[in-house]
Write an enzyme that holds these catalytic residues in place. Structure first.
Site, PDB file in Angstrom:
ATOM      1  N   ASP A   1      -8.932  46.455  -5.786  1.00 23.42           N
ATOM      2  CA  ASP A   1      -9.825  47.576  -5.611  1.00 23.42           C
ATOM      3  C   ASP A   1      -9.200  48.720  -4.719  1.00 23.42           C
ATOM      4  OD1 ASP A   1      -9.395  45.433  -3.514  1.00 23.42           O
ATOM      5  OD2 ASP A   1     -11.366  46.249  -2.346  1.00 23.42           O
TER       6      ASP A   1
ATOM      7  N   GLU B   1       8.739  13.237 -64.971  1.00 27.47           N
ATOM      8  CA  GLU B   1       9.027  11.644 -64.877  1.00 27.47           C
ATOM      9  C   GLU B   1      10.536  11.935 -64.687  1.00 27.47           C
ATOM     10  OE1 GLU B   1       8.425  12.766 -69.166  1.00 27.47           O
ATOM     11  OE2 GLU B   1       7.477  13.439 -67.309  1.00 27.47           O
TER      12      GLU B   1
ATOM     13  N   ASP C   1       0.864   8.594 -61.495  1.00 27.20           N
ATOM     14  CA  ASP C   1       1.323   9.000 -60.126  1.00 27.20           C
ATOM     15  C   ASP C   1       1.857   7.758 -59.641  1.00 27.20           C
ATOM     16  OD1 ASP C   1       1.120  11.818 -60.639  1.00 27.20           O
ATOM     17  OD2 ASP C   1      -0.475  11.841 -59.323  1.00 27.20           O
TER      18      ASP C   1
END
Length: 461
Positions: A10, A369, A343
Protein backbone atom coordinates in the site's frame (compact mmCIF):
# COMPACT_ATOMS: atom_id res chain seq x y z
CA UNK A 1 13.23 -11.18 -20.03
CA UNK A 2 12.66 -13.35 -16.95
CA UNK A 3 9.33 -14.07 -15.27
CA UNK A 4 6.63 -11.61 -14.31
CA UNK A 5 6.33 -10.65 -10.64
CA UNK A 6 3.44 -8.85 -8.93
CA UNK A 7 4.35 -6.45 -6.10
CA UNK A 8 1.52 -5.62 -3.72
CA UNK A 9 2.15 -2.93 -1.10
CA UNK A 10 0.00 0.00 0.00
CA UNK A 11 3.04 2.33 0.24
CA UNK A 12 4.08 3.81 -3.08
CA UNK A 13 7.74 4.21 -2.04
CA UNK A 14 8.03 0.52 -1.13
CA UNK A 15 6.56 -0.50 -4.49
CA UNK A 16 8.94 1.82 -6.36
CA UNK A 17 12.04 0.53 -4.55
CA UNK A 18 11.08 -3.12 -5.06
CA UNK A 19 10.18 -2.54 -8.68
CA UNK A 20 13.56 -0.92 -9.30
CA UNK A 21 15.44 -3.86 -7.77
CA UNK A 22 13.48 -6.44 -9.77
CA UNK A 23 13.69 -4.49 -13.02
CA UNK A 24 17.47 -4.28 -12.58
CA UNK A 25 17.45 -8.08 -12.28
CA UNK A 26 15.53 -8.24 -15.62
CA UNK A 27 12.15 -9.22 -14.20
CA UNK A 28 8.90 -7.83 -15.54
CA UNK A 29 6.79 -6.30 -12.80
CA UNK A 30 3.21 -5.42 -11.98
CA UNK A 31 2.28 -3.30 -8.97
CA UNK A 32 -0.83 -3.18 -6.82
CA UNK A 33 -1.61 -0.66 -4.07
CA UNK A 34 -3.73 -3.07 -2.03
CA UNK A 35 -4.94 -6.63 -1.61
CA UNK A 36 -8.11 -6.25 -3.68
CA UNK A 37 -6.27 -4.86 -6.70
CA UNK A 38 -3.59 -7.54 -6.24
CA UNK A 39 -6.17 -10.32 -6.59
CA UNK A 40 -7.63 -8.64 -9.65
CA UNK A 41 -4.22 -8.36 -11.32
CA UNK A 42 -3.37 -11.98 -10.52
CA UNK A 43 -6.48 -13.20 -12.34
CA UNK A 44 -5.91 -10.86 -15.27
CA UNK A 45 -2.17 -11.45 -15.81
CA UNK A 46 -1.28 -14.74 -14.09
CA UNK A 47 2.12 -13.57 -12.78
CA UNK A 48 4.83 -16.14 -12.09
CA UNK A 49 5.33 -14.99 -8.51
CA UNK A 50 3.64 -12.62 -6.03
CA UNK A 51 5.31 -10.42 -3.40
CA UNK A 52 2.76 -9.39 -0.75
CA UNK A 53 2.96 -6.89 2.09
CA UNK A 54 1.43 -8.47 5.18
CA UNK A 55 -0.40 -5.29 6.26
CA UNK A 56 -2.61 -3.52 3.71
CA UNK A 57 -5.71 -1.56 4.70
CA UNK A 58 -8.32 -2.95 2.30
CA UNK A 59 -7.27 -6.63 2.38
CA UNK A 60 -4.11 -7.81 4.09
CA UNK A 61 -1.52 -10.06 2.49
CA UNK A 62 -2.55 -13.03 4.60
CA UNK A 63 -6.10 -12.91 3.22
CA UNK A 64 -4.81 -12.47 -0.32
CA UNK A 65 -2.55 -15.52 0.05
CA UNK A 66 -5.42 -17.60 1.42
CA UNK A 67 -7.64 -16.53 -1.49
CA UNK A 68 -4.95 -17.48 -4.01
CA UNK A 69 -4.49 -20.90 -2.43
CA UNK A 70 -8.24 -21.51 -2.34
CA UNK A 71 -8.60 -20.89 -6.10
CA UNK A 72 -7.59 -23.85 -8.28
CA UNK A 73 -6.38 -21.55 -11.05
CA UNK A 74 -3.97 -19.60 -8.78
CA UNK A 75 -3.09 -22.01 -5.98
CA UNK A 76 0.32 -22.92 -7.40
CA UNK A 77 1.62 -19.37 -7.88
CA UNK A 78 4.55 -18.85 -5.48
CA UNK A 79 3.94 -16.21 -2.81
CA UNK A 80 6.42 -14.39 -0.59
CA UNK A 81 4.93 -12.39 2.28
CA UNK A 82 6.92 -9.60 3.96
CA UNK A 83 6.31 -7.40 6.97
CA UNK A 84 8.06 -4.94 9.28
CA UNK A 85 6.77 -7.11 12.12
CA UNK A 86 8.78 -10.36 12.06
CA UNK A 87 7.48 -11.92 15.28
CA UNK A 88 6.68 -15.61 15.58
CA UNK A 89 2.94 -15.23 14.98
CA UNK A 90 3.42 -13.33 11.71
CA UNK A 91 5.90 -15.88 10.34
CA UNK A 92 3.76 -18.84 11.33
CA UNK A 93 0.53 -17.34 10.02
CA UNK A 94 2.15 -16.58 6.67
CA UNK A 95 3.47 -20.11 6.17
CA UNK A 96 0.23 -21.70 7.42
CA UNK A 97 -1.72 -19.60 4.91
CA UNK A 98 0.34 -21.15 2.11
CA UNK A 99 3.10 -18.60 1.58
CA UNK A 100 6.31 -20.07 0.21
CA UNK A 101 8.35 -17.80 2.42
CA UNK A 102 8.12 -14.93 4.89
CA UNK A 103 10.69 -12.12 5.05
CA UNK A 104 11.19 -9.26 7.42
CA UNK A 105 11.59 -5.63 6.35
CA UNK A 106 13.93 -4.14 5.41
CA UNK A 107 14.28 -6.86 2.79
CA UNK A 108 17.68 -8.47 2.28
CA UNK A 109 18.10 -7.92 -1.47
CA UNK A 110 20.56 -10.78 -2.08
CA UNK A 111 18.42 -13.28 -0.19
CA UNK A 112 15.20 -12.04 -1.81
CA UNK A 113 16.60 -12.45 -5.32
CA UNK A 114 18.00 -15.88 -4.46
CA UNK A 115 14.59 -16.96 -3.15
CA UNK A 116 12.86 -15.61 -6.23
CA UNK A 117 15.23 -17.49 -8.54
CA UNK A 118 14.69 -20.70 -6.59
CA UNK A 119 10.90 -20.44 -6.74
CA UNK A 120 10.86 -19.49 -10.43
CA UNK A 121 12.93 -22.58 -11.26
CA UNK A 122 10.14 -24.64 -9.74
CA UNK A 123 7.58 -22.69 -11.77
CA UNK A 124 9.50 -23.38 -14.99
CA UNK A 125 9.61 -27.13 -14.28
CA UNK A 126 5.91 -27.21 -13.43
CA UNK A 127 4.94 -25.33 -16.58
CA UNK A 128 6.95 -27.71 -18.76
CA UNK A 129 4.55 -30.45 -17.67
CA UNK A 130 1.40 -28.38 -17.92
CA UNK A 131 2.22 -27.18 -21.41
CA UNK A 132 3.37 -30.56 -22.70
CA UNK A 133 1.34 -31.71 -25.76
CA UNK A 134 0.98 -35.19 -24.22
CA UNK A 135 -1.63 -34.52 -21.55
CA UNK A 136 -1.09 -37.96 -19.99
CA UNK A 137 2.18 -36.64 -18.59
CA UNK A 138 0.20 -34.17 -16.48
CA UNK A 139 -1.09 -37.10 -14.43
CA UNK A 140 1.77 -36.49 -12.03
CA UNK A 141 0.19 -33.23 -10.94
CA UNK A 142 -3.01 -35.00 -9.90
CA UNK A 143 -1.17 -37.95 -8.39
CA UNK A 144 0.55 -35.69 -5.88
CA UNK A 145 -2.73 -34.54 -4.30
CA UNK A 146 -1.94 -36.67 -1.20
CA UNK A 147 1.70 -35.84 -0.60
CA UNK A 148 2.18 -37.74 2.65
CA UNK A 149 0.78 -41.13 1.68
CA UNK A 150 4.25 -42.50 2.48
CA UNK A 151 6.47 -41.53 5.39
CA UNK A 152 9.03 -38.99 4.20
CA UNK A 153 12.61 -40.24 4.32
CA UNK A 154 14.73 -37.47 5.84
CA UNK A 155 18.53 -37.62 5.98
CA UNK A 156 20.15 -35.34 8.54
CA UNK A 157 23.64 -34.49 7.24
CA UNK A 158 25.86 -33.90 10.26
CA UNK A 159 29.52 -33.07 10.83
CA UNK A 160 30.50 -33.81 14.42
CA UNK A 161 29.64 -37.25 15.82
CA UNK A 162 28.91 -35.85 19.28
CA UNK A 163 26.20 -33.55 17.86
CA UNK A 164 24.28 -36.18 15.88
CA UNK A 165 22.03 -37.48 18.63
CA UNK A 166 20.99 -33.96 19.56
CA UNK A 167 20.12 -33.05 15.99
CA UNK A 168 18.20 -36.29 15.45
CA UNK A 169 16.21 -35.79 18.64
CA UNK A 170 15.36 -32.21 17.68
CA UNK A 171 14.20 -33.08 14.15
CA UNK A 172 12.27 -36.16 15.28
CA UNK A 173 10.41 -33.97 17.78
CA UNK A 174 9.56 -31.49 15.00
CA UNK A 175 8.24 -34.17 12.61
CA UNK A 176 7.81 -37.50 14.44
CA UNK A 177 5.95 -39.12 11.52
CA UNK A 178 8.95 -38.76 9.21
CA UNK A 179 11.72 -41.34 9.02
CA UNK A 180 14.89 -39.63 10.27
CA UNK A 181 18.45 -40.94 10.02
CA UNK A 182 21.84 -39.30 10.15
CA UNK A 183 24.50 -39.41 7.44
CA UNK A 184 27.90 -37.83 6.98
CA UNK A 185 28.81 -35.68 3.98
CA UNK A 186 31.15 -38.33 2.48
CA UNK A 187 28.44 -40.98 2.86
CA UNK A 188 25.84 -38.73 1.22
CA UNK A 189 28.15 -38.00 -1.72
CA UNK A 190 28.99 -41.71 -1.95
CA UNK A 191 25.40 -42.83 -2.56
CA UNK A 192 25.27 -44.63 -5.91
CA UNK A 193 21.69 -45.95 -6.00
CA UNK A 194 18.76 -43.50 -6.45
CA UNK A 195 16.52 -45.90 -4.53
CA UNK A 196 18.66 -45.32 -1.44
CA UNK A 197 18.55 -41.55 -1.72
CA UNK A 198 16.31 -39.79 0.84
CA UNK A 199 13.49 -37.42 0.00
CA UNK A 200 15.32 -34.54 1.68
CA UNK A 201 18.86 -33.87 2.86
CA UNK A 202 18.76 -31.53 5.88
CA UNK A 203 22.29 -30.13 6.28
CA UNK A 204 23.31 -28.95 9.74
CA UNK A 205 25.63 -25.98 10.46
CA UNK A 206 28.49 -28.22 11.66
CA UNK A 207 28.34 -30.17 8.39
CA UNK A 208 28.47 -26.90 6.45
CA UNK A 209 31.48 -25.76 8.50
CA UNK A 210 33.36 -28.86 7.38
CA UNK A 211 32.14 -29.30 3.81
CA UNK A 212 31.17 -25.81 2.64
CA UNK A 213 28.40 -24.83 0.24
CA UNK A 214 29.85 -26.90 -2.59
CA UNK A 215 28.18 -29.99 -1.06
CA UNK A 216 24.86 -28.69 -2.42
CA UNK A 217 26.20 -28.54 -5.97
CA UNK A 218 27.75 -32.01 -5.56
CA UNK A 219 24.47 -33.55 -4.41
CA UNK A 220 22.63 -31.83 -7.27
CA UNK A 221 25.11 -33.11 -9.88
CA UNK A 222 25.13 -36.81 -8.93
CA UNK A 223 22.72 -39.26 -10.53
CA UNK A 224 21.76 -40.95 -7.26
CA UNK A 225 20.91 -37.74 -5.37
CA UNK A 226 19.96 -35.13 -7.99
CA UNK A 227 16.22 -35.59 -7.43
CA UNK A 228 16.45 -35.27 -3.64
CA UNK A 229 15.53 -31.94 -2.08
CA UNK A 230 18.09 -30.08 0.03
CA UNK A 231 17.60 -27.60 2.83
CA UNK A 232 20.07 -25.95 5.18
CA UNK A 233 19.89 -25.14 8.86
CA UNK A 234 21.65 -21.78 9.19
CA UNK A 235 22.17 -19.22 11.95
CA UNK A 236 20.89 -15.68 11.25
CA UNK A 237 24.45 -14.41 10.77
CA UNK A 238 24.87 -16.72 7.74
CA UNK A 239 22.09 -15.09 5.72
CA UNK A 240 24.47 -14.44 2.82
CA UNK A 241 25.23 -18.18 2.69
CA UNK A 242 21.50 -18.78 2.47
CA UNK A 243 21.21 -16.74 -0.72
CA UNK A 244 24.13 -18.62 -2.27
CA UNK A 245 22.68 -21.97 -1.16
CA UNK A 246 19.38 -21.22 -2.89
CA UNK A 247 21.20 -20.44 -6.12
CA UNK A 248 23.14 -23.71 -5.87
CA UNK A 249 19.91 -25.69 -5.63
CA UNK A 250 18.75 -25.73 -2.00
CA UNK A 251 14.98 -25.83 -1.62
CA UNK A 252 14.77 -23.77 1.57
CA UNK A 253 16.66 -22.37 4.55
CA UNK A 254 15.68 -23.35 8.11
CA UNK A 255 16.72 -20.47 10.39
CA UNK A 256 18.16 -21.01 13.84
CA UNK A 257 16.89 -21.24 16.47
CA UNK A 258 14.54 -23.84 14.98
CA UNK A 259 10.89 -23.16 15.64
CA UNK A 260 8.99 -26.44 15.65
CA UNK A 261 5.85 -25.24 13.92
CA UNK A 262 7.65 -23.14 11.31
CA UNK A 263 10.20 -25.85 10.50
CA UNK A 264 7.46 -28.44 10.13
CA UNK A 265 5.51 -26.21 7.72
CA UNK A 266 8.60 -25.56 5.61
CA UNK A 267 9.53 -29.25 5.46
CA UNK A 268 5.97 -30.25 4.54
CA UNK A 269 6.00 -27.82 1.63
CA UNK A 270 9.33 -29.25 0.45
CA UNK A 271 8.00 -32.81 0.62
CA UNK A 272 4.80 -31.82 -1.19
CA UNK A 273 6.86 -30.38 -4.06
CA UNK A 274 9.10 -33.48 -4.06
CA UNK A 275 6.12 -35.83 -4.25
CA UNK A 276 4.75 -33.86 -7.20
CA UNK A 277 8.07 -34.04 -9.05
CA UNK A 278 8.38 -37.78 -8.37
CA UNK A 279 4.86 -38.39 -9.67
CA UNK A 280 5.62 -36.44 -12.83
CA UNK A 281 8.74 -38.52 -13.48
CA UNK A 282 6.75 -41.73 -12.97
CA UNK A 283 4.18 -40.48 -15.46
CA UNK A 284 6.94 -39.79 -17.98
CA UNK A 285 8.48 -43.23 -17.45
CA UNK A 286 5.09 -44.83 -18.01
CA UNK A 287 4.62 -42.89 -21.24
CA UNK A 288 8.07 -43.89 -22.46
CA UNK A 289 7.21 -47.50 -21.65
CA UNK A 290 4.00 -47.29 -23.66
CA UNK A 291 6.00 -45.95 -26.59
CA UNK A 292 8.38 -48.93 -26.45
CA UNK A 293 5.99 -51.84 -25.88
CA UNK A 294 3.00 -53.39 -27.58
CA UNK A 295 0.08 -52.89 -25.14
CA UNK A 296 -1.65 -56.15 -26.12
CA UNK A 297 1.19 -58.63 -25.71
CA UNK A 298 3.61 -56.68 -23.52
CA UNK A 299 6.41 -57.38 -26.01
CA UNK A 300 8.64 -54.74 -27.55
CA UNK A 301 7.05 -52.99 -30.52
CA UNK A 302 8.84 -53.27 -33.85
CA UNK A 303 10.66 -49.93 -33.93
CA UNK A 304 11.95 -50.19 -30.37
CA UNK A 305 13.02 -53.82 -30.79
CA UNK A 306 14.99 -53.11 -33.96
CA UNK A 307 16.71 -50.15 -32.31
CA UNK A 308 17.65 -52.28 -29.31
CA UNK A 309 18.87 -55.06 -31.57
CA UNK A 310 21.01 -52.69 -33.63
CA UNK A 311 22.68 -51.42 -30.45
CA UNK A 312 23.28 -54.97 -29.18
CA UNK A 313 24.85 -56.07 -32.47
CA UNK A 314 27.02 -52.95 -32.66
CA UNK A 315 28.40 -53.67 -29.19
CA UNK A 316 29.20 -57.34 -29.87
CA UNK A 317 30.03 -57.17 -33.59
CA UNK A 318 29.13 -60.87 -33.92
CA UNK A 319 26.93 -63.07 -36.12
CA UNK A 320 23.21 -63.05 -35.47
CA UNK A 321 19.91 -64.55 -36.60
CA UNK A 322 16.46 -63.15 -37.37
CA UNK A 323 13.37 -65.34 -36.94
CA UNK A 324 10.05 -64.23 -38.42
CA UNK A 325 7.19 -66.11 -36.74
CA UNK A 326 3.62 -66.07 -38.07
CA UNK A 327 0.54 -67.78 -36.62
CA UNK A 328 -1.11 -70.10 -39.13
CA UNK A 329 -4.64 -69.33 -40.35
CA UNK A 330 -5.07 -66.63 -37.72
CA UNK A 331 -7.70 -64.86 -39.84
CA UNK A 332 -9.95 -67.89 -39.39
CA UNK A 333 -9.76 -67.46 -35.60
CA UNK A 334 -10.87 -63.83 -35.84
CA UNK A 335 -13.62 -64.64 -38.35
CA UNK A 336 -15.04 -67.62 -36.44
CA UNK A 337 -14.52 -66.58 -32.82
CA UNK A 338 -14.18 -62.80 -32.92
CA UNK A 339 -11.33 -60.37 -32.45
CA UNK A 340 -11.44 -60.59 -28.65
CA UNK A 341 -10.60 -64.28 -28.94
CA UNK A 342 -7.85 -63.45 -31.40
CA UNK A 343 -6.38 -60.94 -28.96
CA UNK A 344 -6.44 -63.51 -26.17
CA UNK A 345 -4.60 -66.03 -28.37
CA UNK A 346 -1.93 -63.42 -29.19
CA UNK A 347 -1.41 -62.70 -25.49
CA UNK A 348 -1.02 -66.40 -24.68
CA UNK A 349 1.30 -67.00 -27.64
CA UNK A 350 3.55 -64.17 -26.45
CA UNK A 351 3.66 -65.67 -22.95
CA UNK A 352 4.60 -69.09 -24.31
CA UNK A 353 7.34 -67.82 -26.60
CA UNK A 354 8.96 -65.83 -23.82
CA UNK A 355 9.81 -69.11 -22.09
CA UNK A 356 12.28 -70.15 -24.79
CA UNK A 357 14.32 -66.95 -25.12
CA UNK A 358 18.00 -66.77 -24.31
CA UNK A 359 19.43 -63.88 -22.36
CA UNK A 360 19.94 -61.07 -24.86
CA UNK A 361 17.31 -62.28 -27.35
CA UNK A 362 14.83 -59.58 -28.37
CA UNK A 363 11.25 -60.63 -29.19
CA UNK A 364 8.73 -58.15 -30.57
CA UNK A 365 5.28 -58.08 -32.08
CA UNK A 366 6.14 -57.26 -35.67
CA UNK A 367 2.58 -56.61 -36.79
CA UNK A 368 -0.80 -58.36 -36.64
CA UNK A 369 -0.16 -62.03 -35.83
CA UNK A 370 3.51 -61.81 -36.81
CA UNK A 371 6.45 -61.79 -34.38
CA UNK A 372 10.16 -61.09 -34.90
CA UNK A 373 12.87 -62.69 -32.78
CA UNK A 374 16.35 -61.16 -33.03
CA UNK A 375 19.14 -63.36 -31.70
CA UNK A 376 22.64 -61.92 -31.26
CA UNK A 377 25.48 -64.46 -31.20
CA UNK A 378 23.42 -67.16 -32.94
CA UNK A 379 24.39 -69.25 -35.95
CA UNK A 380 21.98 -71.27 -38.09
CA UNK A 381 22.08 -74.36 -35.89
CA UNK A 382 21.20 -72.38 -32.74
CA UNK A 383 18.52 -70.40 -34.56
CA UNK A 384 16.90 -73.54 -35.96
CA UNK A 385 16.91 -75.22 -32.57
CA UNK A 386 15.18 -72.23 -30.98
CA UNK A 387 12.70 -71.98 -33.88
CA UNK A 388 11.73 -75.65 -33.53
CA UNK A 389 11.17 -75.17 -29.80
CA UNK A 390 9.01 -72.11 -30.47
CA UNK A 391 6.83 -74.02 -32.93
CA UNK A 392 6.38 -76.76 -30.37
CA UNK A 393 5.65 -74.30 -27.60
CA UNK A 394 3.00 -72.54 -29.68
CA UNK A 395 1.30 -75.63 -31.11
CA UNK A 396 1.62 -78.52 -28.68
CA UNK A 397 -1.11 -77.48 -26.26
CA UNK A 398 -4.57 -76.00 -26.92
CA UNK A 399 -5.48 -72.45 -25.99
CA UNK A 400 -8.15 -72.15 -23.33
CA UNK A 401 -10.38 -69.14 -23.89
CA UNK A 402 -11.79 -66.86 -21.23
CA UNK A 403 -14.97 -68.83 -20.70
CA UNK A 404 -12.77 -71.80 -19.71
CA UNK A 405 -14.64 -74.14 -22.03
CA UNK A 406 -13.66 -73.45 -25.64
CA UNK A 407 -10.22 -74.68 -26.72
CA UNK A 408 -8.32 -73.81 -29.88
CA UNK A 409 -5.39 -75.40 -31.62
CA UNK A 410 -2.93 -72.86 -33.01
CA UNK A 411 0.29 -73.47 -34.92
CA UNK A 412 3.09 -71.21 -36.18
CA UNK A 413 5.48 -71.11 -39.13
CA UNK A 414 8.99 -69.68 -38.87
CA UNK A 415 11.41 -68.21 -41.40
CA UNK A 416 15.09 -67.84 -40.46
CA UNK A 417 17.90 -65.72 -41.87
CA UNK A 418 21.44 -65.50 -40.50
CA UNK A 419 24.08 -62.80 -40.84
CA UNK A 420 27.47 -64.50 -40.51
CA UNK A 421 29.82 -61.64 -41.37
CA UNK A 422 30.73 -60.38 -37.87
CA UNK A 423 33.39 -58.00 -39.14
CA UNK A 424 30.82 -56.03 -41.08
CA UNK A 425 28.75 -53.36 -39.31
CA UNK A 426 24.99 -53.77 -39.27
CA UNK A 427 23.45 -51.16 -41.57
CA UNK A 428 19.81 -50.38 -42.23
CA UNK A 429 20.15 -51.86 -45.69
CA UNK A 430 21.57 -55.15 -44.37
CA UNK A 431 18.81 -55.35 -41.74
CA UNK A 432 16.10 -54.82 -44.37
CA UNK A 433 17.61 -57.52 -46.58
CA UNK A 434 17.77 -59.97 -43.67
CA UNK A 435 14.16 -59.33 -42.72
CA UNK A 436 13.20 -59.76 -46.36
CA UNK A 437 15.06 -63.08 -46.46
CA UNK A 438 13.29 -64.25 -43.27
CA UNK A 439 9.98 -63.24 -44.86
CA UNK A 440 10.72 -65.28 -48.00
CA UNK A 441 11.63 -68.28 -45.83
CA UNK A 442 8.40 -67.82 -43.87
CA UNK A 443 6.33 -67.86 -47.05
CA UNK A 444 8.13 -71.02 -48.10
CA UNK A 445 7.14 -72.59 -44.77
CA UNK A 446 3.51 -71.63 -45.41
CA UNK A 447 3.58 -73.13 -48.91
CA UNK A 448 5.15 -76.31 -47.58
CA UNK A 449 2.16 -76.95 -45.30
CA UNK A 450 2.61 -74.62 -42.29
CA UNK A 451 3.68 -75.48 -38.74
CA UNK A 452 7.31 -75.79 -39.76
CA UNK A 453 10.67 -74.01 -39.89
CA UNK A 454 12.37 -72.94 -43.12
CA UNK A 455 15.76 -71.20 -43.34
CA UNK A 456 16.92 -68.74 -45.96
CA UNK A 457 20.39 -68.87 -47.48
CA UNK A 458 22.77 -68.21 -44.58
CA UNK A 459 25.01 -65.64 -46.27
CA UNK A 460 22.49 -62.92 -47.04
CA UNK A 461 24.66 -59.83 -46.62
Amino acid sequence: MAGQILIADDLSLNRTVLRGKLTSACYRTLTANGGVSALKLVHEHRPDLVLLDYHMPDMDGLAVCQALRADRSTRDIPVILFSANADHAHRLNALAAGADDFMAKPLDEAYLLGRIRSLLRNVARRDEWRNHPNTALQAGLAESAEPFAMRPDMALVTGRAEAREGWLSSMAAIWPDARWHDITVPAALGLDDPRKSPDVFVITPDAMDRAGLHVIAELRSRAATRHAEICLILPPAARADGAMALDLGAADILPLPLDRAETRLRLEKIISRKRCADAQRRALENQLGLAAFDPLTGLHNRSHALAEFSRAVAQKNAEFALLLIDLDRFKDINDQHGHNTGDEVLRQVAQRMRQDLRHGDILCRYGGEEFLLAMPDADMSVARLVAERLCARVGDHPYILRDGLAKLRVTASVGISVHDAPGRALTTDILKRLIGASDMALRAAKHAGRNRVVSAQSAVA
